[in-house]
Design an enzyme around this catalytic site. Structure first.
Site, PDB file in Angstrom:
ATOM      1  N   CYS A  24       2.336  -2.323  11.505  1.00  0.00           N
ATOM      2  CA  CYS A  24       2.259  -0.883  11.717  1.00  0.00           C
ATOM      3  C   CYS A  24       1.059  -0.329  10.950  1.00  0.00           C
ATOM      4  O   CYS A  24       0.665  -0.871   9.918  1.00  0.00           O
ATOM      5  CB  CYS A  24       3.544  -0.200  11.244  1.00  0.00           C
ATOM      6  SG  CYS A  24       3.545   1.589  11.526  1.00  0.00           S
TER       7      CYS A  24
ATOM      8  N   ASP B 107       1.030   2.242   9.251  1.00  0.00           N
ATOM      9  CA  ASP B 107       1.526   2.930   8.052  1.00  0.00           C
ATOM     10  C   ASP B 107       0.714   2.502   6.816  1.00  0.00           C
ATOM     11  O   ASP B 107       0.558   1.305   6.560  1.00  0.00           O
ATOM     12  CB  ASP B 107       3.007   2.593   7.858  1.00  0.00           C
ATOM     13  CG  ASP B 107       3.658   3.487   6.809  1.00  0.00           C
ATOM     14  OD1 ASP B 107       4.570   4.240   7.173  1.00  0.00           O
ATOM     15  OD2 ASP B 107       3.245   3.424   5.629  1.00  0.00           O
TER      16      ASP B 107
ATOM     17  N   ARG C  81       1.346   2.407   3.854  1.00  0.00           N
ATOM     18  CA  ARG C  81       2.061   1.738   2.754  1.00  0.00           C
ATOM     19  C   ARG C  81       2.301   0.252   3.000  1.00  0.00           C
ATOM     20  O   ARG C  81       2.805  -0.447   2.117  1.00  0.00           O
ATOM     21  CB  ARG C  81       3.405   2.436   2.522  1.00  0.00           C
ATOM     22  CG  ARG C  81       3.260   3.897   2.142  1.00  0.00           C
ATOM     23  CD  ARG C  81       4.562   4.633   2.293  1.00  0.00           C
ATOM     24  NE  ARG C  81       4.983   4.709   3.699  1.00  0.00           N
ATOM     25  CZ  ARG C  81       6.105   5.285   4.117  1.00  0.00           C
ATOM     26  NH1 ARG C  81       6.928   5.814   3.248  1.00  0.00           N
ATOM     27  NH2 ARG C  81       6.407   5.323   5.398  1.00  0.00           N
TER      28      ARG C  81
ATOM     29  N   HIS D 137       8.527  -2.177   9.740  1.00  0.00           N
ATOM     30  CA  HIS D 137       9.092  -1.766   8.448  1.00  0.00           C
ATOM     31  C   HIS D 137      10.202  -0.747   8.658  1.00  0.00           C
ATOM     32  O   HIS D 137      10.189   0.001   9.645  1.00  0.00           O
ATOM     33  CB  HIS D 137       7.996  -1.193   7.549  1.00  0.00           C
ATOM     34  CG  HIS D 137       7.350   0.056   8.092  1.00  0.00           C
ATOM     35  ND1 HIS D 137       7.673   1.314   7.659  1.00  0.00           N
ATOM     36  CD2 HIS D 137       6.414   0.241   9.063  1.00  0.00           C
ATOM     37  CE1 HIS D 137       6.958   2.211   8.314  1.00  0.00           C
ATOM     38  NE2 HIS D 137       6.185   1.583   9.175  1.00  0.00           N
TER      39      HIS D 137
ATOM     40  N   CYS E  75      10.085   3.597   9.667  1.00  0.00           N
ATOM     41  CA  CYS E  75       8.844   3.731  10.436  1.00  0.00           C
ATOM     42  C   CYS E  75       8.798   5.094  11.146  1.00  0.00           C
ATOM     43  O   CYS E  75       9.698   5.429  11.923  1.00  0.00           O
ATOM     44  CB  CYS E  75       8.729   2.602  11.462  1.00  0.00           C
ATOM     45  SG  CYS E  75       7.203   2.678  12.420  1.00  0.00           S
TER      46      CYS E  75
HETATM   47 CO    CO Z   1       5.512   2.497  10.881  1.00  0.00          CO
END
Ligand code: CO
Length: 243
Positions: free
Chosen positions: A48, A50, A52, A104, A107
């Protein structure tokens, strides 16, 4: 933390880069000499976007050790030229032996897919997840709360994308030629920094074709997900921490 009061001036980031390069060289004088050679990563990470969940950080790998493709909610659209070009390069040129589809918990893309807002371009991107959720709404609504629905959809999405990657002609061709190539489905826990192997790990055409469909998979009992948290439990047991 980098601060950027003037949006045209990112000198603080460039300064950080200089300090980073100095630190790397001080700790390991041949680091950049090695890095400037050919990359030979053993893994392709499909994750992803993302901010993090960065592959090198969570795997504790150096640059050069993992080839990376990321998009919102780690979706494998089989018409996505970006993903397909990365996958082909990883399999055919870099000859990676492992493709890790890693999503994750928590999400935002999955959260969006489970909501009602359909006003943005990202909703086209998330459509396979939206369609799956709508198709199986009764299964999800039988879960105790919204968090449980979100967690399950995060897990199921990864397994769906493992199957989609395994269905590409790129992977199929590698398997037909008898090459070793494994497709893994992992999920990352934001709250503890740990990766869990969700399965299935697909290693051949026969395994792929024998794997239950993602619709059937949803209808299998999901609690307890034996094996999913084993690695995490083992990791924290010495610390006496409950998960
Ligand atoms: Co995500």
């Amino acid at each position: 933390m980098a601060s950027t009061s003037d949006p045209k001036n990112l000198d603080d980031l460039l300064d950080r880069n200089v300090l980073w390069a100095q630190r790397k060289t001080r700790d390991d004088p041949t680091y950049f000499v090695r890095m400037s050679g050919l990359q030979t990563p053993k893994y392709l990470w499909i994750g992803c976007s993302d901010s993090r969940v960065t592959a090198n950080d969570v795997l504790d790998l150096d640059p050069g050790e993992v080839f990376v493709h990321r998009n919102i909610a780690n979706v494998a659209h089989t018409s996505d030229m970006n993903l397909l070009a990365v996958l082909e390069y990883a399999v055919e040129v870099l000859r990676v032996k492992h493709v890790i589809v890693c999503g994750h918990y928590g999400c935002g893309g999955i959260e969006r897919a489970l909501g009602d807002d359909r006003s943005a371009l990202v909703d086209y991107w998330l459509q396979p997840i939206v369609m799956f959720y709508r198709k199986h709404r009764t299964v999800f609504e039988a879960l105790p709360d919204r968090q449980a629905r979100l967690d399950l959809m995060c897990e199921i999405n990864i397994e769906m994308q493992v199957r989609r990657v395994a269905a590409t002609p790129i992977v199929e061709n590698a398997w037909v030629q008898g090459r070793s190539l494994q497709i893994h489905g992992w999920i990352y826990g934001m709250a503890d920094g740990l990766l869990r192997d969700l399965g299935p790990t697909l290693t051949s055409l026969a395994e792929r074709d024998a794997a239950v469909s993602i619709d059937e998979r949803l209808l299998q009992p999901v609690e307890p997900r034996s094996g999913v948290r084993r690695h995490a439990i083992e990791a924290f047991a010495p610390l006496g921490r409950e998960l």
